[in-house]
Design a protein around this motif. Structure first.
Motif, PDB file in Angstrom:
ATOM      1  N   GLU A 202      45.987  42.516  21.616  1.00 41.34           N
ATOM      2  CA  GLU A 202      44.547  42.288  21.629  1.00 41.34           C
ATOM      3  C   GLU A 202      43.934  42.428  23.014  1.00 41.34           C
ATOM      4  O   GLU A 202      42.744  42.760  23.141  1.00 41.34           O
ATOM      5  CB  GLU A 202      44.227  40.893  21.082  1.00 41.34           C
ATOM      6  CG  GLU A 202      44.598  40.693  19.619  1.00 41.34           C
ATOM      7  CD  GLU A 202      44.154  39.339  19.100  1.00 41.34           C
ATOM      8  OE1 GLU A 202      43.167  38.794  19.645  1.00 41.34           O
ATOM      9  OE2 GLU A 202      44.799  38.813  18.186  1.00 41.34           O
ATOM     10  N   TYR A 203      44.735  42.174  24.041  1.00 47.89           N
ATOM     11  CA  TYR A 203      44.192  42.169  25.397  1.00 47.89           C
ATOM     12  C   TYR A 203      45.095  42.951  26.347  1.00 47.89           C
ATOM     13  O   TYR A 203      46.319  42.989  26.187  1.00 47.89           O
ATOM     14  CB  TYR A 203      44.079  40.733  25.941  1.00 47.89           C
ATOM     15  CG  TYR A 203      42.979  39.925  25.301  1.00 47.89           C
ATOM     16  CD1 TYR A 203      41.691  39.925  25.832  1.00 47.89           C
ATOM     17  CD2 TYR A 203      43.228  39.158  24.163  1.00 47.89           C
ATOM     18  CE1 TYR A 203      40.679  39.170  25.242  1.00 47.89           C
ATOM     19  CE2 TYR A 203      42.227  38.412  23.569  1.00 47.89           C
ATOM     20  CZ  TYR A 203      40.953  38.426  24.122  1.00 47.89           C
ATOM     21  OH  TYR A 203      39.966  37.686  23.534  1.00 47.89           O
ATOM     22  N   ILE A 204      44.467  43.534  27.349  1.00 44.55           N
ATOM     23  CA  ILE A 204      45.151  44.031  28.539  1.00 44.55           C
ATOM     24  C   ILE A 204      45.017  42.959  29.612  1.00 44.55           C
ATOM     25  O   ILE A 204      43.925  42.431  29.835  1.00 44.55           O
ATOM     26  CB  ILE A 204      44.521  45.348  29.022  1.00 44.55           C
ATOM     27  CG1 ILE A 204      44.786  46.476  28.025  1.00 44.55           C
ATOM     28  CG2 ILE A 204      45.045  45.727  30.402  1.00 44.55           C
ATOM     29  CD1 ILE A 204      44.036  47.754  28.345  1.00 44.55           C
ATOM     30  N   PHE A 205      46.130  42.593  30.242  1.00 47.96           N
ATOM     31  CA  PHE A 205      46.087  41.647  31.370  1.00 47.96           C
ATOM     32  C   PHE A 205      46.978  42.218  32.464  1.00 47.96           C
ATOM     33  O   PHE A 205      48.109  41.844  32.672  1.00 47.96           O
ATOM     34  CB  PHE A 205      46.498  40.237  30.963  1.00 47.96           C
ATOM     35  CG  PHE A 205      47.689  40.149  30.047  1.00 47.96           C
ATOM     36  CD1 PHE A 205      48.955  39.903  30.536  1.00 47.96           C
ATOM     37  CD2 PHE A 205      47.528  40.314  28.674  1.00 47.96           C
ATOM     38  CE1 PHE A 205      50.049  39.824  29.699  1.00 47.96           C
ATOM     39  CE2 PHE A 205      48.617  40.232  27.820  1.00 47.96           C
ATOM     40  CZ  PHE A 205      49.886  39.987  28.332  1.00 47.96           C
ATOM     41  N   MET A 206      46.421  43.155  33.184  1.00 46.53           N
ATOM     42  CA  MET A 206      47.143  43.956  34.172  1.00 46.53           C
ATOM     43  C   MET A 206      47.001  43.339  35.561  1.00 46.53           C
ATOM     44  O   MET A 206      45.897  43.039  36.010  1.00 46.53           O
ATOM     45  CB  MET A 206      46.582  45.380  34.161  1.00 46.53           C
ATOM     46  CG  MET A 206      47.328  46.373  35.024  1.00 46.53           C
ATOM     47  SD  MET A 206      46.581  48.021  34.898  1.00 46.53           S
ATOM     48  CE  MET A 206      46.753  48.360  33.150  1.00 46.53           C
ATOM     49  N   ASN A 207      48.151  43.135  36.233  1.00 46.08           N
ATOM     50  CA  ASN A 207      48.069  42.551  37.577  1.00 46.08           C
ATOM     51  C   ASN A 207      47.775  43.619  38.618  1.00 46.08           C
ATOM     52  O   ASN A 207      48.255  44.748  38.541  1.00 46.08           O
ATOM     53  CB  ASN A 207      49.346  41.795  37.928  1.00 46.08           C
ATOM     54  CG  ASN A 207      50.591  42.641  37.905  1.00 46.08           C
ATOM     55  OD1 ASN A 207      51.028  43.078  36.840  1.00 46.08           O
ATOM     56  ND2 ASN A 207      51.176  42.873  39.069  1.00 46.08           N
ATOM     57  N   ASP A 234      35.553  35.098  32.841  1.00 47.70           N
ATOM     58  CA  ASP A 234      34.817  36.303  33.222  1.00 47.70           C
ATOM     59  C   ASP A 234      35.708  37.527  33.399  1.00 47.70           C
ATOM     60  O   ASP A 234      35.377  38.437  34.145  1.00 47.70           O
ATOM     61  CB  ASP A 234      34.026  36.048  34.500  1.00 47.70           C
ATOM     62  CG  ASP A 234      34.910  35.583  35.653  1.00 47.70           C
ATOM     63  OD1 ASP A 234      36.120  35.374  35.435  1.00 47.70           O
ATOM     64  OD2 ASP A 234      34.386  35.449  36.782  1.00 47.70           O
ATOM     65  N   GLY A 235      36.859  37.550  32.713  1.00 44.51           N
ATOM     66  CA  GLY A 235      37.711  38.736  32.765  1.00 44.51           C
ATOM     67  C   GLY A 235      38.704  38.761  33.902  1.00 44.51           C
ATOM     68  O   GLY A 235      39.314  39.806  34.161  1.00 44.51           O
ATOM     69  N   VAL A 236      38.901  37.644  34.582  1.00 43.82           N
ATOM     70  CA  VAL A 236      39.853  37.557  35.687  1.00 43.82           C
ATOM     71  C   VAL A 236      40.832  36.420  35.405  1.00 43.82           C
ATOM     72  O   VAL A 236      40.436  35.357  34.911  1.00 43.82           O
ATOM     73  CB  VAL A 236      39.134  37.312  37.031  1.00 43.82           C
ATOM     74  CG1 VAL A 236      40.141  37.150  38.163  1.00 43.82           C
ATOM     75  CG2 VAL A 236      38.164  38.453  37.328  1.00 43.82           C
ATOM     76  N   GLY A 237      42.096  36.640  35.700  1.00 44.23           N
ATOM     77  CA  GLY A 237      43.106  35.612  35.504  1.00 44.23           C
ATOM     78  C   GLY A 237      44.080  35.582  36.665  1.00 44.23           C
ATOM     79  O   GLY A 237      43.955  36.334  37.637  1.00 44.23           O
ATOM     80  N   ALA A 254      52.728  34.943  42.904  1.00 39.37           N
ATOM     81  CA  ALA A 254      51.384  34.833  42.349  1.00 39.37           C
ATOM     82  C   ALA A 254      50.838  36.232  42.118  1.00 39.37           C
ATOM     83  O   ALA A 254      51.123  37.162  42.891  1.00 39.37           O
ATOM     84  CB  ALA A 254      50.468  34.051  43.292  1.00 39.37           C
ATOM     85  N   GLN A 255      50.042  36.381  41.049  1.00 34.89           N
ATOM     86  CA  GLN A 255      49.475  37.675  40.682  1.00 34.89           C
ATOM     87  C   GLN A 255      48.039  37.497  40.200  1.00 34.89           C
ATOM     88  O   GLN A 255      47.741  36.561  39.447  1.00 34.89           O
ATOM     89  CB  GLN A 255      50.305  38.319  39.563  1.00 34.89           C
ATOM     90  CG  GLN A 255      51.741  38.619  39.950  1.00 34.89           C
ATOM     91  CD  GLN A 255      52.619  38.918  38.745  1.00 34.89           C
ATOM     92  OE1 GLN A 255      52.823  38.071  37.887  1.00 34.89           O
ATOM     93  NE2 GLN A 255      53.130  40.133  38.683  1.00 34.89           N
ATOM     94  N   SER A 256      47.156  38.393  40.625  1.00 34.43           N
ATOM     95  CA  SER A 256      45.787  38.451  40.111  1.00 34.43           C
ATOM     96  C   SER A 256      45.775  39.356  38.878  1.00 34.43           C
ATOM     97  O   SER A 256      46.452  40.387  38.847  1.00 34.43           O
ATOM     98  CB  SER A 256      44.834  39.010  41.161  1.00 34.43           C
ATOM     99  OG  SER A 256      44.883  38.250  42.344  1.00 34.43           O
ATOM    100  N   LEU A 257      44.974  38.987  37.869  1.00 35.30           N
ATOM    101  CA  LEU A 257      44.970  39.725  36.609  1.00 35.30           C
ATOM    102  C   LEU A 257      43.574  40.262  36.279  1.00 35.30           C
ATOM    103  O   LEU A 257      42.582  39.539  36.396  1.00 35.30           O
ATOM    104  CB  LEU A 257      45.406  38.828  35.447  1.00 35.30           C
ATOM    105  CG  LEU A 257      46.723  38.054  35.589  1.00 35.30           C
ATOM    106  CD1 LEU A 257      46.981  37.251  34.316  1.00 35.30           C
ATOM    107  CD2 LEU A 257      47.878  38.981  35.888  1.00 35.30           C
ATOM    108  N   LEU A 258      43.533  41.516  35.863  1.00 34.12           N
ATOM    109  CA  LEU A 258      42.351  42.087  35.230  1.00 34.12           C
ATOM    110  C   LEU A 258      42.535  41.906  33.730  1.00 34.12           C
ATOM    111  O   LEU A 258      43.498  42.411  33.150  1.00 34.12           O
ATOM    112  CB  LEU A 258      42.234  43.572  35.566  1.00 34.12           C
ATOM    113  CG  LEU A 258      41.158  44.347  34.780  1.00 34.12           C
ATOM    114  CD1 LEU A 258      39.761  43.912  35.210  1.00 34.12           C
ATOM    115  CD2 LEU A 258      41.344  45.849  34.968  1.00 34.12           C
ATOM    116  N   VAL A 259      41.605  41.198  33.086  1.00 31.91           N
ATOM    117  CA  VAL A 259      41.731  40.875  31.661  1.00 31.91           C
ATOM    118  C   VAL A 259      40.623  41.571  30.895  1.00 31.91           C
ATOM    119  O   VAL A 259      39.434  41.406  31.202  1.00 31.91           O
ATOM    120  CB  VAL A 259      41.650  39.349  31.431  1.00 31.91           C
ATOM    121  CG1 VAL A 259      41.841  39.016  29.960  1.00 31.91           C
ATOM    122  CG2 VAL A 259      42.674  38.610  32.284  1.00 31.91           C
TER     123      VAL A 259
END
Length: 262
Positions: A202-207, A234-237, A254-259
């Motif tokens: 359902e989602y893309i959560f790309m670091n 807001d689309g960030v994880g 640690a990783q930043s995610l584009l959701v």
């Protein structure tokens, strides 16, 4: 191990080495895109070679993914940004060979070593492996990078974090020996998958990055990751993880995610 992520195809002492990327580098997000761990490991290799014999060791790895990393020939280089006998800042870069586009950059702090065994401490007890649970269905059904790593799922920790032990099944470059730090780099980007809080269908959560702090260098070939993701409105994880080898706690990532919804 008979396969590898990369095969060296070009490069001399006077020029940047070029590596052919194998199908085992391919990401779950697409067969033509590399998973983050192989590039991190290859750039770590370049830094380790640069500081060999210096009396310093890597304390932090900070990988930024600058664009789509193709499953294709790539060129790498490493350099010292800030020299020093006790503290040194180094950088390694990966570029797509066909168009010279920068695709990944690794920033590394290397620190002088000394004997602090008498005061060494770990804030987490060792992570003990128990009988494995099946890996997530999306991972088990994936090709490429997923075939290169043994993923042994564990029961969630008391605070709800997901836990898995991972072991590389392949070499990094050709059949050359691989250091323990390179082997850790070959799996640590998977913290995002281990700690996934969303359904991959359902989602893309790309670091966009992977930052690793190591108070102790890793040892061996098996690494435990205890990871958990937080998803903002807001689309960030972000995904954070504690890292272990068979001896005990070695550091954090640690990783930043584009959701985005698919």
């Amino acid at each position: 191990m008979t396969e590898s992520y990369y095969r060296r195809v070009h490069g001399t002492d006077a020029e940047d080495p070029v590596f052919e990327s194998s199908r085992l580098t391919a990401s779950v997000w697409g067969p033509d895109l590399q998973h983050g761990s192989p590039p991190l490991a290859l750039l770590t290799r370049e830094i380790e070679q640069l500081i060999a014999g210096s009396g310093q060791r890597i304390a932090r790895l900070s990988l930024d993914i600058l664009g789509a990393i193709p499953v294709a020939p790539v060129r790498v280089r490493a350099r010292v940004q800030r020299p020093g006998r006790r503290i040194r800042l180094l950088e390694a870069e990966m570029r797509a060979h066909h168009d010279d586009r920068p695709v990944a950059r690794l920033s590394v702090w290397a620190l002088a070593t000394d004997d602090t065994g008498a005061v060494a401490t770990d804030r987490h007890p060792p992570l003990i492996e128990v009988p494995a649970q099946p890996p997530p269905a999306w991972f088990a059904q994936s090709t490429g990078y997923a075939r290169s790593v043994a993923w042994r799922g564990q029961p969630d920790s008391a605070d709800g974090a997901a836990v898995a032990w991972l072991s590389p099944r392949v070499h990094l470059v050709d059949s050359e020996p691989t250091t323990a730090l390179q082997r850790l780099a070959m799996v640590v980007d998977s913290a995002n998958g281990i700690g996934a809080a969303l359904d991959v269908d359902e989602y893309i959560f790309m670091n966009t990055d992977t930052v690793v702090h190591l108070h102790r260098l890793p040892a061996g070939e098996d690494f435990g990751l205890r990871a958990r993701a937080s998803i903002g409105p807001d689309g960030v994880g972000a995904t954070t993880a504690e890292l272990f080898d068979r001896t005990g706690f070695i550091g954090t990532s640690a990783q930043s995610l584009l959701v985005q919804r698919r």
